[in-house]
Design a protein around this motif. Structure first.
Motif, short mmCIF file in Angstrom:
data_model
loop_
_atom_site.label_atom_id
_atom_site.label_comp_id
_atom_site.label_asym_id
_atom_site.label_seq_id
_atom_site.Cartn_x
_atom_site.Cartn_y
_atom_site.Cartn_z
N LEU A 232 -56.94 28.86 59.70
CA LEU A 232 -58.16 28.67 60.49
C LEU A 232 -58.51 27.19 60.52
N ALA A 233 -58.61 26.62 61.73
CA ALA A 233 -58.93 25.21 61.90
C ALA A 233 -60.36 25.07 62.43
N ILE A 234 -61.13 24.19 61.79
CA ILE A 234 -62.48 23.86 62.27
C ILE A 234 -62.40 22.49 62.93
N VAL A 235 -62.61 22.46 64.25
CA VAL A 235 -62.46 21.20 64.98
C VAL A 235 -63.75 20.76 65.67
N GLY A 236 -64.75 21.63 65.70
CA GLY A 236 -66.00 21.25 66.36
C GLY A 236 -67.08 22.28 66.13
N TYR A 237 -68.29 21.91 66.56
CA TYR A 237 -69.43 22.83 66.42
C TYR A 237 -70.43 22.56 67.53
N VAL A 238 -69.98 22.89 68.76
CA VAL A 238 -70.85 22.67 69.92
C VAL A 238 -72.04 23.62 69.92
N ASP A 239 -71.98 24.70 69.12
CA ASP A 239 -73.13 25.60 69.04
C ASP A 239 -74.23 25.04 68.14
N GLY A 240 -73.95 23.95 67.45
CA GLY A 240 -74.95 23.33 66.57
C GLY A 240 -75.13 24.05 65.25
N GLN A 241 -74.36 25.09 65.02
CA GLN A 241 -74.50 25.85 63.78
C GLN A 241 -73.46 25.37 62.76
N ALA A 250 -62.41 39.28 52.26
CA ALA A 250 -61.41 39.30 53.32
C ALA A 250 -60.54 38.05 53.28
N PHE A 251 -61.17 36.90 53.03
CA PHE A 251 -60.45 35.64 52.95
C PHE A 251 -59.41 35.69 51.84
N HIS A 252 -59.81 36.26 50.71
CA HIS A 252 -58.92 36.39 49.56
C HIS A 252 -57.78 37.36 49.83
N ALA A 253 -58.12 38.54 50.34
CA ALA A 253 -57.11 39.58 50.54
C ALA A 253 -56.09 39.20 51.60
N LYS A 254 -56.54 38.53 52.64
CA LYS A 254 -55.63 38.13 53.72
C LYS A 254 -54.85 36.86 53.42
N ARG A 255 -55.15 36.20 52.30
CA ARG A 255 -54.49 34.95 51.92
C ARG A 255 -54.61 33.91 53.04
N LEU A 256 -55.84 33.69 53.47
CA LEU A 256 -56.08 32.78 54.59
C LEU A 256 -56.12 31.32 54.12
N THR A 257 -55.86 30.43 55.07
CA THR A 257 -55.96 28.99 54.84
C THR A 257 -56.98 28.41 55.81
N LEU A 258 -57.92 27.65 55.29
CA LEU A 258 -58.96 27.02 56.11
C LEU A 258 -58.80 25.51 56.02
N PHE A 259 -58.82 24.83 57.18
CA PHE A 259 -58.73 23.37 57.16
C PHE A 259 -59.58 22.75 58.25
N GLY A 260 -60.03 21.55 58.00
CA GLY A 260 -60.84 20.81 58.97
C GLY A 260 -59.97 19.83 59.74
N VAL A 261 -60.41 19.52 60.96
CA VAL A 261 -59.69 18.59 61.83
C VAL A 261 -60.68 17.54 62.31
N SER A 262 -60.69 16.40 61.67
CA SER A 262 -61.62 15.33 62.02
C SER A 262 -61.02 14.00 61.61
N ASN A 263 -61.32 12.97 62.41
CA ASN A 263 -60.89 11.61 62.07
C ASN A 263 -62.01 10.79 61.46
N LYS A 264 -63.16 11.40 61.28
CA LYS A 264 -64.36 10.67 60.87
C LYS A 264 -64.17 9.87 59.58
N MET A 265 -63.52 10.44 58.59
CA MET A 265 -63.39 9.80 57.28
C MET A 265 -61.99 9.23 57.03
N ARG A 266 -61.12 9.30 58.03
CA ARG A 266 -59.76 8.81 57.85
C ARG A 266 -59.69 7.30 58.09
N THR A 267 -58.78 6.65 57.39
CA THR A 267 -58.53 5.24 57.62
C THR A 267 -57.70 5.06 58.89
N LYS A 268 -57.61 3.83 59.38
CA LYS A 268 -56.78 3.57 60.55
C LYS A 268 -55.33 3.98 60.29
#
Length: 327
Positions: A232-241, A250-268
């Protein structure tokens, strides 16, 4: 030269076009005569922190395409007259500096406008689908807000890689347009009510890779729609939530992976690290015509305010581009 600047306050954004000096390239920079620049929703969203402290003015624009006028003394691989594209600070300007590490050759098959809207969204899509998403041919992708710039790029790249794609949108018209790009299953909804339809479409398998460009309002539904060992990738929140219900069981049983996609804190250096792989693995799709960037609307350089309003109104499916003609 003319250049667009923005001041972000706690409650609003102010735009101003200024006359400034043409910059000089640093040792590992290219000076470009800009031909076009792509708009990205994040640079106009309050609270993203992309413009420093509230109340300060900053040159804006994050990606574009143009012709090399001169290069820094340590630059190799590019010369005056070359056509390039890439992420580029201050891209809403007649002339701009691009770091060598971000520069990519513009495919001859693409117009300036198409090339200008490619770097940001497709590099994000590459991050989501390949670097972190580990997408394999035959898997199912679920795109929340499929008509966004990132959503359309993920759809096109996913199809080129052999995936099946489900997309949600509140606009039936936009979904119909995306079917022409290969969208396999179109779900006309803005609500968190799509999990059952996803399970039906995938023969109860679920989505292997979920791209959430909407936000917290659909987070719990995405977990319900997820396949075993889905990502599961989180890339935005246009809903403001910024918060969503988290079903830990469910997250545990399904062995899911959650990751964020943002350049905000990355170096050049971190942001540019994927450019060589992107150039070798993804640019051939554009050169062959397998993928064509989707330019939904184009605005003249002087009409940035109208372009920003169009983006915020959500009337586009794909990218909005600013055309630039340097004096």
């Amino acid at each position: 030269m003319k250049s667009h600047w923005m001041q972000m306050t706690e409650t609003d954004t102010l735009l101003e076009c200024r006359e400034t000096e043409i910059p000089e390239p640093g040792p590992r920079q290219l000076l470009l005569r800009m031909h076009a620049a792509g708009l990205n929703r994040g640079e106009f969203v309050l609270g993203h922190g992309l413009h420093g402290k509230a109340g300060t003015w900053k040159q804006i624009g994050g990606e574009g395409a143009g012709e090399v006028l001169s290069t820094g003394k340590e630059v190799t691989g590019f010369k005056a007259g070359d056509k390039v594209m890439g992420r580029c600070a201050g891209a809403f300007s007649e002339y701009a500096l691009m770091d060598l590490a971000e520069a990519m050759p513009k495919p001859d098959s693409l117009s300036w406008e198409e090339a200008a809207c490619l770097p940001m969204t497709f590099l994000v899509a590459f991050d989501m689908l390949v670097l972190q998403g580990r997408l394999k041919a035959g898997e199912w992708i679920l795109l929340n807000g499929a008509s966004s710039g990132v959503g359309v790029a993920a759809l096109q790249l996913g199809k080129a890689m052999g995936a099946n794609v489900i997309g949600t949108s509140g606009s039936a018209e936009k979904l119909e347009r995306l079917k022409g790009l290969g969208l396999d299953v179109a779900l006309h909804t803005r609500a968190a009510d799509f999990a059952a339809d996803v399970m039906t479409a995938t023969d109860q398998h679920g989505a292997d890779l979920i791209i959430n460009a909407v936000g917290g309002s659909v987070f719990a539904e995405n977990i319900r729609a997820a396949a075993f060992e889905a990502r599961l990738a989180i890339v935005g929140y246009v809903d403001g939530q910024l918060h969503g219900d988290f079903d830990l069981e469910a997250f545990h049983a399904k062995r899911l992976t959650l990751f964020g996609v943002s350049n905000k804190m990355r170096t050049k250096a971190q942001r540019a690290a994927a450019v060589p792989r992107f150039t070798s693995e993804v640019l051939p799709y554009f050169e062959a015509g397998t993928i064509k960037p989707q330019v939904d609307k184009q605005f003249d350089f002087e009409d940035l305010l109208a372009a920003k309003a169009c983006m915020e109104a959500g009337h586009h499916a794909g990218k909005i581009v600013l055309r630039i003609s340097a004096a």
